[in-house]
Design a protein around this motif. Sequence first.
Motif, mmCIF file in Angstrom:
data_model
loop_
_atom_site.group_PDB
_atom_site.id
_atom_site.type_symbol
_atom_site.label_atom_id
_atom_site.label_comp_id
_atom_site.label_asym_id
_atom_site.label_seq_id
_atom_site.Cartn_x
_atom_site.Cartn_y
_atom_site.Cartn_z
ATOM 1 N N LEU A 457 0.819 -1.217 0.000
ATOM 2 C CA LEU A 457 0.000 0.000 0.000
ATOM 3 C C LEU A 457 0.852 1.266 0.000
ATOM 4 C CD1 LEU A 457 -2.832 -1.061 2.486
ATOM 5 C CD2 LEU A 457 -3.006 -0.798 0.001
ATOM 6 N N ILE A 458 2.026 1.206 0.619
ATOM 7 C CA ILE A 458 2.890 2.398 0.638
ATOM 8 C C ILE A 458 4.107 2.210 -0.267
ATOM 9 C CG2 ILE A 458 2.186 3.135 2.944
ATOM 10 C CD1 ILE A 458 4.818 1.909 3.980
ATOM 11 N N SER A 459 4.039 1.238 -1.161
ATOM 12 C CA SER A 459 5.188 0.971 -2.035
ATOM 13 C C SER A 459 5.591 2.169 -2.900
ATOM 14 C CB SER A 459 4.919 -0.255 -2.914
ATOM 15 O OG SER A 459 3.725 -0.107 -3.640
ATOM 16 N N PRO A 460 4.662 3.024 -3.366
ATOM 17 C CA PRO A 460 5.129 4.212 -4.100
ATOM 18 C C PRO A 460 6.053 5.098 -3.269
ATOM 19 C CG PRO A 460 2.789 3.855 -4.511
ATOM 20 C CD PRO A 460 3.190 2.905 -3.424
ATOM 21 N N VAL A 461 5.751 5.221 -1.996
ATOM 22 C CA VAL A 461 6.612 6.017 -1.109
ATOM 23 C C VAL A 461 7.987 5.366 -0.982
ATOM 24 C CG1 VAL A 461 6.897 6.911 1.230
ATOM 25 C CG2 VAL A 461 4.638 6.905 0.158
ATOM 26 N N LEU A 462 8.009 4.050 -0.913
ATOM 27 C CA LEU A 462 9.277 3.337 -0.814
ATOM 28 C C LEU A 462 10.113 3.526 -2.073
ATOM 29 C CD1 LEU A 462 7.981 0.002 0.782
ATOM 30 C CD2 LEU A 462 8.991 1.975 1.938
ATOM 31 N N VAL A 463 9.455 3.484 -3.242
ATOM 32 C CA VAL A 463 10.168 3.702 -4.501
ATOM 33 C C VAL A 463 10.739 5.117 -4.554
ATOM 34 C CG1 VAL A 463 9.906 3.865 -7.007
ATOM 35 C CG2 VAL A 463 8.840 1.973 -5.761
ATOM 36 N N GLN A 464 9.936 6.089 -4.158
ATOM 37 C CA GLN A 464 10.415 7.480 -4.169
ATOM 38 C C GLN A 464 11.584 7.663 -3.206
ATOM 39 O OE1 GLN A 464 6.786 9.529 -3.220
ATOM 40 N NE2 GLN A 464 6.183 9.755 -5.368
ATOM 41 N N THR A 465 11.524 7.015 -2.054
ATOM 42 C CA THR A 465 12.621 7.117 -1.086
ATOM 43 C C THR A 465 13.908 6.531 -1.652
ATOM 44 O OG1 THR A 465 11.041 6.962 0.739
ATOM 45 C CG2 THR A 465 13.363 6.505 1.235
ATOM 46 N N THR A 466 13.787 5.355 -2.269
ATOM 47 C CA THR A 466 14.965 4.732 -2.883
ATOM 48 C C THR A 466 15.530 5.609 -3.985
ATOM 49 O OG1 THR A 466 14.019 2.558 -2.423
ATOM 50 C CG2 THR A 466 15.827 2.647 -4.013
ATOM 51 N N THR A 467 14.630 6.203 -4.774
ATOM 52 C CA THR A 467 15.072 7.069 -5.869
ATOM 53 C C THR A 467 15.850 8.267 -5.343
ATOM 54 O OG1 THR A 467 13.150 6.401 -7.177
ATOM 55 C CG2 THR A 467 14.313 8.384 -7.873
ATOM 56 N N ARG A 468 15.348 8.874 -4.272
ATOM 57 C CA ARG A 468 16.049 10.025 -3.708
ATOM 58 C C ARG A 468 17.431 9.628 -3.212
ATOM 59 N NH1 ARG A 468 10.867 11.501 -1.691
ATOM 60 N NH2 ARG A 468 11.300 10.443 0.287
ATOM 61 N N LEU A 469 17.529 8.468 -2.600
ATOM 62 C CA LEU A 469 18.825 8.020 -2.092
ATOM 63 C C LEU A 469 19.791 7.696 -3.223
ATOM 64 C CD1 LEU A 469 17.642 5.687 0.819
ATOM 65 C CD2 LEU A 469 18.646 7.973 1.020
ATOM 66 N N LEU A 470 19.263 7.205 -4.347
ATOM 67 C CA LEU A 470 20.116 6.811 -5.462
ATOM 68 C C LEU A 470 20.351 7.918 -6.471
ATOM 69 C CD1 LEU A 470 18.756 3.215 -6.245
ATOM 70 C CD2 LEU A 470 20.839 3.824 -5.008
ATOM 71 N N THR A 471 19.645 9.026 -6.328
ATOM 72 C CA THR A 471 19.751 10.102 -7.327
ATOM 73 C C THR A 471 21.190 10.569 -7.552
ATOM 74 O OG1 THR A 471 17.489 10.862 -6.969
ATOM 75 C CG2 THR A 471 19.042 12.451 -7.893
ATOM 76 N N PRO A 472 22.000 10.780 -6.508
ATOM 77 C CA PRO A 472 23.399 11.186 -6.778
ATOM 78 C C PRO A 472 24.146 10.189 -7.659
ATOM 79 C CG PRO A 472 22.863 11.517 -4.462
ATOM 80 C CD PRO A 472 21.724 10.766 -5.054
ATOM 81 N N LEU A 473 23.888 8.909 -7.486
ATOM 82 C CA LEU A 473 24.537 7.907 -8.332
ATOM 83 C C LEU A 473 23.953 7.903 -9.729
ATOM 84 C CD1 LEU A 473 24.782 4.909 -5.808
ATOM 85 C CD2 LEU A 473 26.612 6.448 -6.538
ATOM 86 N N LEU A 474 22.612 8.055 -9.818
ATOM 87 C CA LEU A 474 21.965 8.050 -11.126
ATOM 88 C C LEU A 474 22.437 9.223 -11.980
ATOM 89 C CD1 LEU A 474 18.275 7.188 -10.083
ATOM 90 C CD2 LEU A 474 19.982 5.640 -11.049
ATOM 91 N N MET A 475 22.648 10.371 -11.347
ATOM 92 C CA MET A 475 22.979 11.588 -12.094
ATOM 93 C C MET A 475 24.400 11.562 -12.660
ATOM 94 S SD MET A 475 20.245 13.248 -12.202
ATOM 95 C CE MET A 475 20.833 14.784 -12.866
#
Length: 858
Positions: A457-475
């Motif tokens: 039910l809160i998996s979208p929030v989990l995905v967004q959290t992971t994305t924020r943590l990985l953004t420096p690596l993704l960029m």
Amino acid sequence: MFDIAWSTIKNRKGGFVAAFIAVICGSAVITACGVLFVSGLLSGVAPERYAGATVMVGGRQTKDVKENFDPYYAERVTVPASVAEQISRVDGVEKVVRDHSVEMSLQKDDGSARGEPVPLEHPLYGHGWSSAALGPFELAEGNEPGGAGETVLDAGLARAAGVEVGDTVRLSVGTTPQDYKVAGLVDAPANGLDRQSAAFFSDARAAGLSQRPDRLTAIGVLGEDGTDAGELAGRIEAAVTGTDVVTYTGDAIGDLEFLDVGRSRGFLVMLSASFGGTALGVVVFVVSSTLGLAIHQRRRELAMLRAVAATPRQVHKLIGSEVLLVAGAGAVLGAAPGFLVAGLLRDAFADVGVLPADFELSFNPLPAVAAVLLSVLGALLAGFIAARRIAKIKPVEALSESQVEKGELGRTRKAVALGLLGLGLVTSIVLPLLIPGQLAIAGAGGSLLLLMVGSALISPVLVQTTTRLLTPLLMRSKVSGYLAAANSTANARRLSSAVVPLALGTAMALMQLSMLNTVEVTAKEQAATGVVSDYVVTSGTTGLSTDLAEKVRAVDGVGTVTPVARSQVLITYVEIDKPVSNPFSAQGLEPRDLDRTLDLDVREGSLDELRGDTVALSRIAADTARLDVGDTADVDLGDGTSKELKVVALYGKGLGFGDVTLPHGMLTEHTANQQDTALLVTGEDDGGGGSAGGKVESGLADLADGTPGLVVQSPEEFGAVEQGEFTQQSSTSLIANALLILYVLIAVVNTLVMATTGRSREFGMLRLIGTSKQQTRRMMFLESWVVILTAVVVGIALAIPPAVGAALGTTGQPIPYVEPLAWGGIVVFVALLGWLSISLPTRSALRGRPIDAVYATE
């Protein structure tokens, strides 16, 4: 509406294929569970030695428990010999046959005291000669047994042993041998002897061998000509008073003749009932996730329908019609493979020894019908929930949300998610602390589904959290990384549909592995440290005769001998206002000098008081039944004898040695052959702190040379052998849950492929604005790691609470056993599976022209 739904399905095959596959596999799983359940109720094995009887009478092999499953007794429930006289007076009875049966082993006379053991394919049982009429067995050679020193063998047994009429054979009950002259041979009855071998003695000799002459294994009834078996059985049950007996007719006689068949049926009923409920929950969860993603990908289309005046009811009817067509077809197609899956499960259970190899399944159509109905109803409910929002909001809002996902989750959704997560944590960790025992262990295992639904039910929030943590690596990859980060943030709901099944598969695999490893390692440690004797005497045949303990005590240098008997008992207690009778492994011990041979880690009370009507319980058994030292336990022994026993001790090493410890004499009196499983032997103290090892070892070796089947082991060897029963239990759990994990993995691939192929238009648009194929593939590669890392982290997080709870319930310690290589292997496998399920469809979607991809989905 069905015409429109069918047209939609034909033109949007990709989105519906995934749901179709999920329903097919789910229907197969549910059908397999149903087949096992029905087989537990209806299946059986045809009688052999009792095939010629009109009616057979035996003791009731199950305990009647109101509003719950009736558990099977571990030992044969015998019948008082006096019942035969009552049966003989019933109208329609021509002859009553009293049957004494005892398990034996066979040795050829090679001139030695021990004899040469004859390996037999099937168990060998000795019987009185009068019971040969129940086969009926026909005398092929020689004569019937005329005295205590004669026997008649079935012809197949004689061939296997290489003996003829007039030869001498050595037949042993436990470790007590006796030489017999082969007086004759008999041909097997029409049904053959496929599950046993038979030796016949005079009726008096058979009664003496059975240990209990006043009790009968069973009573056979031969009816008068023209007598209906069912009516005669009813008259017999009405005539017998003073004891609880059961009559058997036809193929049901096989349940009396072969107790393993009845126990196997009970095992299948309990397993399929508990496993089937979990399987149904997982199937509905996976189908819901798949259908939710399919409907999510059609938001624009459904929003257009709302914009052109389609009512919410019409949208629901359209989606319901689509789901009904897809789920109905998938459920019907999945039912047939379900019978094959049930057969594979049966074979797997037979391989690990929890089912007889010849146990036949009952292929009744009812499981398939139930599976179709449950699969369709589950899919319809999932479709209704998935379509609820798009159907109820205003058309303008629907069009807006079809282009850009709604950012925030609703308050109700968050509240439900937090509630489920909290409930899951309470069930998995707090419950074992408050209510330890088997209920807590079951609750810890079942809490995974609560945690998974809450996380979904809160998996979208989990995905967004992971994305924020990985953004420096993704960029670090400017174009592809920027696109991956933006897509993952903006389309978190879509990615969460891929995360959920991947996380579920990870969590299920890790939880099962941890729970099994924790119990297995703990049991091995307890068995290894618990036996403190110098030697262990066991048998390679049917068991140890109870008089062997005195012979071992007479060996020079022996100080202490502790006989150990094994069986299974039922403990009845109240669980959630309902009576429950659960089976527990049991051992019988003599308390004399027990500390010199066995360390059970006594926590409360004392094993010195284990005499008379008393019992000692493991911590798990005591917590399960809510018992403490001084309380009275309601115990049913292996043969159904009920006892009220005072609890005199609680101990910690129940996993290694059994959850119930009884006085030795009490347990052996209520087992089939009244034999010991092992003798724990410690030498006399030599005065210097050691024991007289050399004399003891030599004396035991001499005793073994003269005793059929006797084996002298080290404590380490004995501890390894004792884990056989636990290995069976763990293998059974592993097989059942492997089916669910396989289904979840299929759903993982299914969902990830559908989610990726559904983005063809997006890929086409990116290509048209200048993004290269390589940049698009790299974007998806980076996105896949957002999905994989989120799923793995969530899966590990979900597996830890049930694993901790199970460890608390079984060992009392909060730290489960973790095999690093196994956990690492599961994580690597899940990551590889997720990456392939995303990268391969991406390559396929990029093969065509971008403009075709853009307009193909319009």
